[in-house]
Design an enzyme around this catalytic site. Structure first.
Site, mmCIF file in Angstrom:
data_model
loop_
_atom_site.group_PDB
_atom_site.id
_atom_site.type_symbol
_atom_site.label_atom_id
_atom_site.label_comp_id
_atom_site.label_asym_id
_atom_site.label_seq_id
_atom_site.Cartn_x
_atom_site.Cartn_y
_atom_site.Cartn_z
ATOM 1 N N GLU A 1 0.824 -1.204 0.000
ATOM 2 C CA GLU A 1 0.000 0.000 0.000
ATOM 3 C C GLU A 1 0.867 1.265 0.000
ATOM 4 O OE1 GLU A 1 -3.118 -0.136 2.921
ATOM 5 O OE2 GLU A 1 -3.951 -1.954 2.081
ATOM 6 N N GLU B 1 -4.807 -9.000 0.481
ATOM 7 C CA GLU B 1 -5.458 -8.803 1.783
ATOM 8 C C GLU B 1 -6.952 -8.700 1.556
ATOM 9 O OE1 GLU B 1 -4.107 -5.495 4.203
ATOM 10 O OE2 GLU B 1 -2.006 -5.946 3.759
#
Ligand code: BG6
Length: 475
Positions: free
Chosen positions: A171, A369
């Site tokens: 991220e 995720e």
């Protein structure tokens, strides 16, 4: 209700993820080895839920053998975590490896391999060394890009024969967005130019690391773990559609396009210029990004993002923010995970899969995720003390189902990884929202106990079949 069954291909990853700073704790950490997360926590502990933070985390540093045994029990095929850059060196500029910390990783990786679990390693999951943040302004600096490449070089040298799937960042948009765009995190500075500089330098660093890996001739791949948000406009009206496109441009395409296509979207570059956002980039840097795109992507997907056109004029006294072009929209009646305040909409996975298939040359990717953070899970304990997390089993089933449907429809999706393997410490939410297949008992020295979902996950691997109930009755 109807019951559906779908086959899970033999080569499909059924894994779980975590990160170094969210699990290992500070055992063995030396003076001067703080990460950005550590100094945020040290400077602003009161914003972390009940004061829990990275200091002890799940104490993985001391308990990795036990953890790997649990991974095996839960049937994981793969486990993704990060190496903690801030702890890997005793000198970031000279690249002096901290042998003690590196040995911990040697052992942890060996333990996984011996258990038949493939490690997937991220070089940075917010663990930018505090020293580089304080002395160079972190990712605002080109020097930090160089030092990251040095770090990657040392990590590859040491582990390339044991690990073949590498990721530069997890991220990469998050820290600078929270700090420099939204000023929600320490040190609370609003500066859109700094935000863009961090974005660019992380794209550049990824390209340089991909180049290095290929030049050295290592076997394996280098990718990145991104968190593009599937962004739905409130309506089909052009103003709402434009709001969604703008959100997508500033937050999703700013990483997806350079990493997969090797270039920034022209529209983004033009808008940044129009709004006076200054970022330093050269033709050579853009050429590096063009020539060194990633091998694969991990995609983190939790909730849908919904927007509408802004309903008010922009305040010209404030620095440019992409919210100039959109406003959040809350769909009335949406399904919610109330603990986390996130909408539940499993279809995001299918929609993202089709986007990657159609717009991003169907590059190999996987769900890196997906998961459900729940508060006060103790209330779901049965007489034997095991948390009966049927809600998590339901959540995984629905999301995994969409992943498998997308694969059947031609998506190049390699697998599904749950966030997270164990409960762990999150930025600010700390241990408030529990995500794991494995419970971490904070009252009992971080003892581990499998939840019901751990056995269910293992059965998925054994049967290679997902069976779920679909709520499709007309009532
Ligand atoms: C992801 C991050 O965005 O979400 C993780 O990669 C994080 O580091 C996870 O823990 C869950 O978010 P949160 O805030 O609910 O813990």
């Amino acid at each position: 209700m109807s019951q559906k069954s779908i086959t899970i291909p033999q080569d499909f990853i059924l894994g779980a993820a975590s990160s170094a700073w969210q699990t290992e704790g500070w055992s063995g950490k030396k003076e001067g080895q703080d990460s950005y997360m550590d100094i945020w926590y040290k400077n602003d502990r009161h914003v972390w839920h009940e004061g829990y933070g990275p200091a002890v985390a799940t104490d993985l540093y001391n308990r990795y053998r036990e953890e790997v045994a649990l991974m095996k029990q839960a049937g994981l095929t793969h486990y993704r975590t990060s190496i903690n850059w801030s702890r890997f060196f005793t000198d970031y500029e000279k690249g002096v490896v901290d042998e003690e910390y590196a040995r911990y990783y040697d052992n942890f990786i060996d333990e996984m391999l011996a258990a038949g679990i493939e490690p997937m390693i991220c070089l940075e999951h917010y663990e930018l060394p505090a020293y580089l943040f304080e002395n160079y302004g972190g990712w605002a600096s080109k020097k930090v890009v160089e030092l990251f490449v040095l770090y990657a070089e040392k990590v590859f040298e040491r582990y390339h024969h044991k690990v073949s799937r590498w990721f530069t960042f997890n991220e990469p948009i998050v820290v600078q967005t929270r700090v420099y765009l939204d000023a929600l995190r320490w040190p609370y500075e609003q500066n859109t130019s700094t935000w863009m500089q961090w974005n660019h330098h992380k794209n550049l660093a990824t390209a340089k690391v991909v180049k290095l890996f290929r030049e050295k001739g290592y076997t394996g791949s280098v990718g990145a773990i991104l968190n593009p948000e599937v962004t739905y406009p409130r309506s089909s009206a052009p103003h709402d559609v434009k709001a969604a496109e703008m959100y997508d441009l500033f937050y999703n395409r700013v990483f997806l396009d350079p990493m997969v296509h090797g270039r920034y979207p022209q529209a983004l570059v033009a808008l940044l210029e129009q709004h006076g956002v200054q970022w330093d980039y050269s033709a050579d840097e853009l050429a590096l990004i063009r020539d060194n795109t990633v091998d694969e992507l991990g995609i983190n997907l939790y909730y849908p993002h919904r927007v509408k056109a802004p309903s008010r004029a922009w305040n010209p006294q404030t620095p440019f923010h992409p919210a100039y072009y959109y406003e959040p929209f809350e769909l009335p009646g949406r399904r919610m995970n109330k603990s986390r305040g996130w909408e539940i909409y499993p279809r995001i996975i299918y929609d993202m899969a089709m986007r990657i298939k159609n717009d991003y040359r169907n590059i190999p990717w996987f769900i890196a995720e997906s998961g459900m953070g729940i508060e006060n899970e103790g209330q779901f304990r049965n007489a034997e003390g095991v948390i009966q997390d049927n809600y998590r089993i339901g959540f995984i089933s629905e999301h995994l189902y969409q992943t498998l449907l997308a694969r059947e429809a031609g998506a190049n999706c390699q697998g599904y990884m749950l966030w997270a393997f164990t409960d762990n410490v999150s930025p600010m939410n700390a241990f408030k929202n529990r995500y794991g297949l494995i419970e971490i008992d904070l009252q009992n020295n971080r003892a581990r106990r499998a939840k019901k979902s751990a056995g269910w996950y293992r059965a998925l691997r054994e049967t290679r079949t997902l069976t779920l109930n679909i709520d499709d009755d007309w009532k």
